[in-house]
Design a protein around this motif. Structure first.
Motif, short mmCIF file in Angstrom:
data_model
loop_
_atom_site.label_atom_id
_atom_site.label_comp_id
_atom_site.label_asym_id
_atom_site.label_seq_id
_atom_site.Cartn_x
_atom_site.Cartn_y
_atom_site.Cartn_z
N GLU A 41 0.83 -1.22 0.00
CA GLU A 41 0.00 0.00 0.00
C GLU A 41 0.86 1.26 0.00
O GLU A 41 0.51 2.27 -0.62
CB GLU A 41 -0.93 0.02 1.23
N VAL A 42 1.99 1.22 0.72
CA VAL A 42 2.93 2.37 0.75
C VAL A 42 3.40 2.67 -0.67
O VAL A 42 3.42 3.82 -1.11
CB VAL A 42 4.14 2.07 1.68
N LYS A 93 1.95 1.85 -3.50
CA LYS A 93 0.84 2.32 -4.34
C LYS A 93 0.53 3.79 -4.06
O LYS A 93 0.27 4.58 -4.98
CB LYS A 93 -0.41 1.47 -4.08
N THR A 94 0.56 4.17 -2.77
CA THR A 94 0.30 5.57 -2.41
C THR A 94 1.35 6.48 -3.04
O THR A 94 1.02 7.52 -3.62
CB THR A 94 0.34 5.74 -0.87
N GLN A 95 2.62 6.07 -2.94
CA GLN A 95 3.71 6.86 -3.51
C GLN A 95 3.53 7.00 -5.02
O GLN A 95 3.71 8.08 -5.58
CB GLN A 95 5.05 6.17 -3.20
N ASP A 96 3.15 5.91 -5.67
CA ASP A 96 2.97 5.92 -7.12
C ASP A 96 1.81 6.83 -7.53
O ASP A 96 1.91 7.58 -8.49
CB ASP A 96 2.72 4.48 -7.60
N ASN A 97 0.70 6.76 -6.78
CA ASN A 97 -0.47 7.57 -7.11
C ASN A 97 -0.23 9.06 -6.83
O ASN A 97 -0.69 9.92 -7.58
CB ASN A 97 -1.69 7.11 -6.30
N GLU A 98 0.49 9.35 -5.74
CA GLU A 98 0.69 10.74 -5.33
C GLU A 98 1.76 11.44 -6.15
O GLU A 98 1.62 12.61 -6.51
CB GLU A 98 1.08 10.81 -3.84
N THR A 114 8.94 4.99 -5.52
CA THR A 114 8.26 3.87 -4.85
C THR A 114 9.26 2.95 -4.15
O THR A 114 9.01 2.49 -3.04
CB THR A 114 7.43 3.06 -5.86
N GLN A 126 6.82 12.64 0.63
CA GLN A 126 5.78 11.59 0.57
C GLN A 126 6.34 10.25 1.00
O GLN A 126 5.69 9.50 1.75
CB GLN A 126 5.21 11.50 -0.85
N SER A 172 4.82 8.35 4.23
CA SER A 172 4.16 7.04 4.03
C SER A 172 4.88 5.94 4.78
O SER A 172 4.25 5.10 5.44
CB SER A 172 4.11 6.69 2.54
N GLU A 187 4.37 6.36 8.63
CA GLU A 187 3.01 6.03 9.08
C GLU A 187 2.77 4.52 9.06
O GLU A 187 2.16 3.96 9.97
CB GLU A 187 1.98 6.75 8.20
#
Length: 544
Positions: free
Chosen positions: A82-83, A85-90, A95, A501, A505, A508
């Motif tokens: 998920e970390v 994916k978040t990095q990739d989307n943001e 990543t 980011q 990420s 967290e």
């Protein structure tokens, strides 16, 4: 009264891991994922070959793609995915950095847990360190403007380095910068970039150097009739969100015909309706038609007689991009079509690319949507080039939206570690140890870069710390030369957003995993193994 009667509160086959064991298992799973992608970091990073259950192969060193294709089962490992994916989307890049940092933060925390420090104190220390890291990164950043082509190209090259695009990375970087500058818009004094407005089309054949940026759009469709012109210059483009077909009635209707003349009149009326549609298009001066729905065979005939280039069943997303690129308005009723609704392109032509006919809409006036046509020798090469270009586009967009860049090559991480250690001295209590551990974890990036270059990581880290203590905050690892140097001078730069980011990420995710002391996993249906085995990755037997 019965004694020793067992009480079951969990279903049969459920697996429960508690306390230190639960934490150790979660940390081990996250570290395993991080170690898997760690070797892909940097210009000398290696690739991974991933084969799925159908035998399809993916060859990449893109962190998000690797963790996504790995199909992990362990719940803690899924959080690391998920970390990524978040990095990739943001941001679209960084990543691998985010995943590696997550693993190292948990590794540092494990040492503190072994010393008897409570996980909630470690989590609080990590939270404080993350806030301070955000401040430090913004402080050490350098401002960048949309007119700074040299720096923007360097950002794109840094993002693509080590991703299988070495031979053509300069050209691809220039095209990426051009694409982002073309679609960038200013709103309330800020630069806003929607990456969806860069349409990436990939076709095998030719070489990566033959990739091109089209000031307009590439549509993977051919003209509907062989009699239509193959190329239209100074095209006036109509965009229709309506079928060029005879409408059927909404309700069930029955037409009784008693005379052959009535049938002839009925057919003639249908013909007239279609001719009227085409006449409306011709009257407003359109020379090219893109239709989101179908075009009747007869309508195709009339359009070709009028010398109009027509394409049918165009995707909604492509229609919206065509509107942005050509300045046309999408019309839902042909009767309402007027000259002011038409868009402009210097040229619309049908070209054959790798055995497929494609429509090129080129030479638009200030298009706010563009197309990136990627070429390459094989399917796997094209896919990897696409991932590299996505990283470059994401990096350039992120740097312009935030307006700040930082040195790459591990320079930012070393400076972060140095300043966080000084900050830790000002913090009382056990949280100080957690902030120190957080600072140590940051050094995993320059250490990994040094290891991938085949040079002694400890020597490099000592040299970097010495340089940064002297105030040379841009000093990082020169992977290709096997030494250290000024990253800004050598053009190794990254958007500050990638770093902020990744740190947020990773921190967290680490905090969340550290606070877990009990894992209850239900058994899989149909006699499958539980999703949470004792240690290691999902599906591995304890003896492996």
């Amino acid at each position: 009264m019965a004694q020793g009667q067992p009480i079951y509160i969990l279903p049969e086959g459920a697996l429960r891991t508690t306390g230190r064991d639960a934490q150790r298992n979660n940390i081990m799973a996250a570290k395993t994922v991080a170690e898997t992608v760690r070797t892909t970091l940097g210009p000398r990073g290696m690739d991974k070959m991933l084969v799925d259950d159908l035998g399809d192969i993916v060859i990449t060193n893109d962190g998000a793609t690797i963790v996504d294709e790995m199909n992990v089962e362990h719940p803690a490992a899924k959080m690391v995915v998920e970390v990524a994916k978040t990095q990739d989307n943001e941001v679209g890049d960084g990543t691998t950095t985010a995943v590696v940092l997550t693993g190292e933060l948990l590794s540092s925390a494990e040492k503190l847990l072994d010393q008897g420090i409570h996980s909630s104190i470690i989590a609080r220390g990590y939270r404080m360190a993350t806030e301070k890291a955000d401040e430090i990164l913004k402080e050490i950043g350098k401002e960048i403007s949309i007119d700074d082509d040299k720096l923007l190209t360097e950002i794109a090259i840094t993002a693509m380095t080590g991703k299988g695009t070495e031979t053509s990375k300069e050209k691809l970087a220039e095209l990426s910068v051009k694409a982002i500058k073309q679609i960038a818009e200013k709103e309330n004094g800020k630069i806003v970039i929607d990456l969806d407005n860069v349409k990436i089309e990939k076709k095998e054949g030719a070489s990566t150097a033959d990739s091109e940026l089209i000031q307009g759009l590439v549509i993977d469709k051919e003209r509907v009739h062989a009699g239509m012109p193959k190329k239209v210059k100074d095209a006036k483009i109509a965009l229709l969100d309506v079928a060029m077909e005879v409408k059927e009635t909404e309700t069930d209707a029955k037409i009784q015909i008693t005379d052959p003349n009535q049938l002839q009149a009925f057919l003639a009326q249908e013909e007239n309706m279609l001719k009227e549609m085409v006449d409306n298009i011709v009257k407003c001066g359109a020379t090219v038609v893109f239709c989101q729905k179908g075009i009747d065979d007869l309508a195709q005939h009339y359009l070709s007689k009028a010398g109009i280039f027509a394409v049918r069943r165009v995707k909604k997303s492509d229609m919206e991009k065509l509107a942005k690129a050509t300045g046309a308005t999408i019309v839902t009723n042909i009767k309402d079509l007027e000259e002011k609704d038409l868009g402009y392109a210097a040229e619309v032509e049908e070209r054959k690319i790798a055995k497929d006919e494609m429509t090129f809409v080129k030479g638009c006036k200030n298009p706010k949507a563009v197309s990136f046509l990627i070429r390459g020798g094989t399917e796997h090469v094209v896919d990897e080039v696409e991932r590299a270009v996505n990283d470059a586009l994401g990096g350039v967009a992120a740097s312009l939206e935030v307006g700040t860049i930082v040195p790459g090559g591990g320079a930012s991480e070393i400076e972060l570690a140095r300043r966080l250690k000084k900050y830790a001295e000002t913090v009382g209590g056990r949280e100080q140890l957690a902030i120190d551990a957080f600072a140590d974890a940051m050094e995993i990036i320059p250490r990994t870069l040094a290891e991938s270059a085949g040079i002694d990581a400890i020597d490099i880290l000592v040299k970097l710390r010495t340089e940064h203590e002297k105030g040379r905050k841009n000093t990082g690892v020169m992977v290709l030369n096997g030494g250290i140097g000024d990253m800004l001078k050598d053009g190794i730069v990254e958007p500050v957003k990638i770093k902020t980011q990744a740190v947020k990420s990773a921190s967290e995710a680490a905090q969340m995993l550290l606070r877990i002391d009990d894992v209850i996993a239900a058994s899989k249906k149909e006699g499958g193994t539980p999703p949470m085995p004792e240690g290691g990755m999902g599906g591995m037997s304890p003896g492996m």
